[in-house]
Scaffold this motif. Structure first.
Motif, PDB file in Angstrom:
ATOM      1  N   VAL A 110      97.135  13.975 -89.179  1.00  0.00           N
ATOM      2  CA  VAL A 110      96.598  14.894 -90.182  1.00  0.00           C
ATOM      3  C   VAL A 110      97.483  14.948 -91.410  1.00  0.00           C
ATOM      4  O   VAL A 110      97.020  14.881 -92.548  1.00  0.00           O
ATOM      5  N   ASP A 111      98.780  15.083 -91.219  1.00  0.00           N
ATOM      6  CA  ASP A 111      99.711  15.246 -92.339  1.00  0.00           C
ATOM      7  C   ASP A 111     100.787  14.169 -92.227  1.00  0.00           C
ATOM      8  O   ASP A 111     100.529  13.076 -91.747  1.00  0.00           O
ATOM      9  N   ASP A 112     102.004  14.465 -92.675  1.00  0.00           N
ATOM     10  CA  ASP A 112     103.099  13.512 -92.547  1.00  0.00           C
ATOM     11  C   ASP A 112     103.289  13.126 -91.082  1.00  0.00           C
ATOM     12  O   ASP A 112     103.220  13.973 -90.180  1.00  0.00           O
ATOM     13  N   ALA A 113     103.537  11.866 -90.847  1.00  0.00           N
ATOM     14  CA  ALA A 113     103.668  11.352 -89.483  1.00  0.00           C
ATOM     15  C   ALA A 113     104.987  10.614 -89.325  1.00  0.00           C
ATOM     16  O   ALA A 113     105.689  10.324 -90.306  1.00  0.00           O
ATOM     17  N   THR A 114     105.316  10.308 -88.080  1.00  0.00           N
ATOM     18  CA  THR A 114     106.479   9.492 -87.761  1.00  0.00           C
ATOM     19  C   THR A 114     106.000   8.200 -87.115  1.00  0.00           C
ATOM     20  O   THR A 114     105.168   8.228 -86.202  1.00  0.00           O
ATOM     21  N   VAL A 115     106.508   7.088 -87.599  1.00  0.00           N
ATOM     22  CA  VAL A 115     106.153   5.777 -87.047  1.00  0.00           C
ATOM     23  C   VAL A 115     107.402   5.197 -86.390  1.00  0.00           C
ATOM     24  O   VAL A 115     108.468   5.125 -87.007  1.00  0.00           O
ATOM     25  N   ALA A 116     107.253   4.808 -85.124  1.00  0.00           N
ATOM     26  CA  ALA A 116     108.345   4.179 -84.380  1.00  0.00           C
ATOM     27  C   ALA A 116     107.934   2.750 -84.044  1.00  0.00           C
ATOM     28  O   ALA A 116     106.829   2.518 -83.544  1.00  0.00           O
ATOM     29  N   VAL A 117     108.815   1.808 -84.318  1.00  0.00           N
ATOM     30  CA  VAL A 117     108.531   0.393 -84.063  1.00  0.00           C
ATOM     31  C   VAL A 117     109.593  -0.150 -83.115  1.00  0.00           C
ATOM     32  O   VAL A 117     110.775  -0.216 -83.468  1.00  0.00           O
TER      33      VAL A 117
END
Length: 406
Positions: free
Chosen positions: A114-121
């Motif tokens: 919905v809003d700011d997100a966290t991406v983990a790779v």
């Protein structure tokens, strides 16, 4: 896979999108370290100190240096994917660091958020497996309930090689007889190399198309993705002036029977049948996959593996050193590569922020300039594309074709 990585880089990249940003990033990373410490796969590295022996696993303690927080100039989803693409050239040395986790905080427009997100790779050595294997330890690191079965690689004594080679030859002759008698499907026909099989040059970009599982009803997720790729790839290549005719995909397929290796899969050729209507194409692709599974289950395949298991380490090491990835081939297994990864239940989080989507990006090679992966977590399915400009032209136009096809 470890020895081949010196000839052709093959790190696996698994991406997870989490809905929101942890209130305390350092504490969230600390929890990852704690959870990762419970996974045997994430607490080892490769030791390869003798030319006469196979590599072996040795303990490796998870440390903070394996977690890298990146600052994005462009915090959009597309900007994040561009940053992930830039990571591919920095491959791991599995004897030093078998994996690392890249974190991107405050990403906007991540599918399902919905809003700011966290991406983990998660960048992890292919020696520990492809996405279908390494998504298990990844879920454990994020606090999920995934169970990861241990693997005990088989290496028979070289003295057994002559006898096992004889057995392999006998069962191969039986395979030929069974094929002639139509008891076993014939091998897949090779494909003619197209523009997508030229050595990749130009910009390399990543894109994703995300759907709810219910939107892909009527067939398996993999078949639905292959059918969409067929339509989109044929349309894109035709616009670029390529005479398509037939298309094929090199598809990763789990081997039958119990897991005997971290990379317990093979690759098979599957026709994409772009000239057929949707329902007919789906049926034809499903039939091709079924044929490949039937042939892979023949005893000749296991006999060949048993002979391979007895190959002396020094001989195999020498053989791999002779492999030249720059040599061009007159035929290919497929005009693109397609993998399928089931990440299981969406029951894990990062710093209390729930996972919303997952994606994986198989690497490019000198003979494949565009790859795909269909990745599922919970009921969310993502079809990812990794392509060089030379292979597909405008990747955004191609992604739109995929969206339309799905």
């Amino acid at each position: 896979m470890f020895w081949m990585s010196a000839r052709m880089p093959n790190d696996t990249f698994l991406l997870y999108g989490f809905d929101g940003v942890p209130a305390d990033l350092d504490a969230a990373i600390g929890a990852l370290i704690t959870h990762a410490g419970t996974s045997p796969d994430l607490n080892r590295r490769v030791a390869d100190g003798s030319r006469w022996r196979y590599p072996r696993w040795v303990p490796h303690q998870v440390g903070t240096g394996q977690f890298i927080v990146h600052d994005l100039v462009d915090t959009s989803w597309r900007g994040c994917l561009a940053a992930v693409s830039a990571l591919v050239d920095d491959q791991l040395d599995a004897t030093v660091l078998p994996w690392r986790l890249h974190l991107f905080v405050g990403v906007q427009g991540v599918p399902g958020t919905v809003d700011d997100a966290t991406v983990a790779v998660l960048q992890i050595t292919h020696t520990l497996g492809g996405g279908g294997r390494t998504c298990g330890p990844a879920a454990v690191m994020f606090g999920g309930s995934a169970s990861v079965d241990p693997v005990a690689p088989e290496h028979a004594h070289p003295v057994l090689l002559p006898w096992r080679s004889v057995q392999a030859a006998r069962t191969y002759r039986q395979l030929m007889r069974d094929t002639e008698a139509a008891l076993v499907p014939p091998p897949a026909a090779p494909c003619t190399p197209l523009r997508t099989n030229a050595s990749p040059v130009g910009r390399r970009l990543m894109r994703t198309v995300t759907r709810d599982r219910a939107q892909l009803c009527g067939t398996t997720v993999t078949v639905a993705a292959l059918s969409a790729i067929s339509e989109a790839l044929a349309g894109q290549l035709t616009k670029l002036g390529v005479e398509v005719g037939e298309l094929g995909a090199e598809v990763t397929m789990a081997k039958p029977g119990p897991r005997r290796a971290y990379n317990h899969f093979g690759t098979v050729g599957v026709g994409l049948h772009p000239g057929l209507l949707d329902e007919q194409r789906v049926d034809a692709i499903a039939a091709d996959l079924a044929d490949r599974r039937r042939r892979a289950a023949h005893p000749a395949m296991r006999a060949s593996e048993r002979a391979f298991d007895a190959t002396p380490a020094r001989l195999l090491r020498w053989g791999i050193s002779q492999f030249d990835p720059s040599v061009r081939s007159a035929t290919v297994t497929g005009n693109t590569v397609v993998s399928s990864v089931n990440c299981g239940a969406a029951d894990f989080a990062f710093g209390g922020r729930p996972v919303r989507m997952a994606a994986a990006f198989p690497g490019l090679s000198p003979m494949v300039g565009i790859t795909h992966c269909v990745t599922g977590v919970g009921d969310t399915i993502t079809l990812s594309v990794y392509a060089a400009e030379s292979a597909i032209g405008d990747i955004d136009e191609y992604a739109q074709r995929l969206e339309f096809a799905l």
